[in-house]
Design a protein around this motif. Structure first.
Motif, short mmCIF file in Angstrom:
data_model
loop_
_atom_site.label_atom_id
_atom_site.label_comp_id
_atom_site.label_asym_id
_atom_site.label_seq_id
_atom_site.Cartn_x
_atom_site.Cartn_y
_atom_site.Cartn_z
N GLN A 30 1.67 -5.65 0.32
CA GLN A 30 0.80 -4.94 -0.62
C GLN A 30 -0.66 -5.24 -0.31
O GLN A 30 -1.50 -4.33 -0.25
CB GLN A 30 1.13 -5.37 -2.04
N ASN A 31 -0.98 -6.51 -0.09
CA ASN A 31 -2.37 -6.91 0.11
C ASN A 31 -2.89 -6.61 1.51
O ASN A 31 -4.06 -6.24 1.67
CB ASN A 31 -2.55 -8.39 -0.21
N GLN A 34 -1.55 -2.35 2.04
CA GLN A 34 -1.62 -1.44 0.89
C GLN A 34 -0.29 -0.73 0.64
O GLN A 34 -0.25 0.41 0.17
CB GLN A 34 -2.75 -0.42 1.04
N ASN A 36 2.98 0.21 -1.31
CA ASN A 36 3.36 0.29 -2.72
C ASN A 36 4.70 -0.44 -2.86
O ASN A 36 5.70 -0.03 -2.26
CB ASN A 36 3.48 1.77 -3.12
N MET A 79 -4.22 -0.09 -10.03
CA MET A 79 -5.07 -0.93 -9.17
C MET A 79 -6.29 -1.48 -9.90
O MET A 79 -6.60 -2.67 -9.77
CB MET A 79 -5.45 -0.18 -7.91
#
Length: 153
Positions: A30-31, A34, A36, A79
């Motif tokens: 995710q970090n 990006q 989902n 977000m």
């Protein structure tokens, strides 16, 4: 609609268990990419389950459609809220922080429902695993996707 609601509940429980076993990996993807996490776990779920018609494989274009379906919600609400939660963490006690996490989880569930409504409109036409198709959207190769090492609950 009852079938979708039952699937929604079953999928949420399964994803919750999978996330618990794969939290560090999910957050890293995710970090750094990006990714989902809802879509990542859905891809994993679809790859290890099948219905009476066989495996349900979705193409890269179909995964892009699912990303787009949930993108507006994620960008406008999830977000920014996640960023706020992270910024607020040093100023909150444990109970307050947990309450913020609970709200974020509720927002994630809303996103998952959006994904499920959209996937219901699609007819699977993928040629490779869902994980490979989905992660290719982030520049990850077949090999990268196959070496991710998600643990199934």
């Amino acid at each position: 609609m009852a079938v979708l609601t039952q699937f929604d509940s079953q999928l949420w429980q399964w994803c919750d268990m999978s996330y618990a076993q794969n939290k560090a990996l999910c957050l890293e993807l995710q970090n750094s990419c990006q990714v989902n996490v809802n879509l990542l776990l859905l891809a994993q779920y679809l790859d290890i389950t099948q219905d009476v018609t066989g495996p349900q494989r979705y193409s890269t274009d179909q995964w892009q459609t699912l990303m787009s379906a949930v993108g507006e919600w994620d960008n406008k609400f999830l977000m920014p809220y996640r960023k706020l939660r992270k910024l607020a963490k040093p100023s909150l006690n444990e109970q307050e922080y947990q309450q913020m996490l609970d709200v974020e989880l509720m927002m994630e569930r809303k996103a998952q429902r959006t994904i499920l409504f959209k996937i219901k409109e699609l007819t699977p036409n993928g040629k490779t695993t869902n994980l490979v198709s989905y992660l290719s959207l982030f520049g990850l190769s077949d090999r990268d996707a196959n070496e991710i090492g998600l643990i199934a609950p």
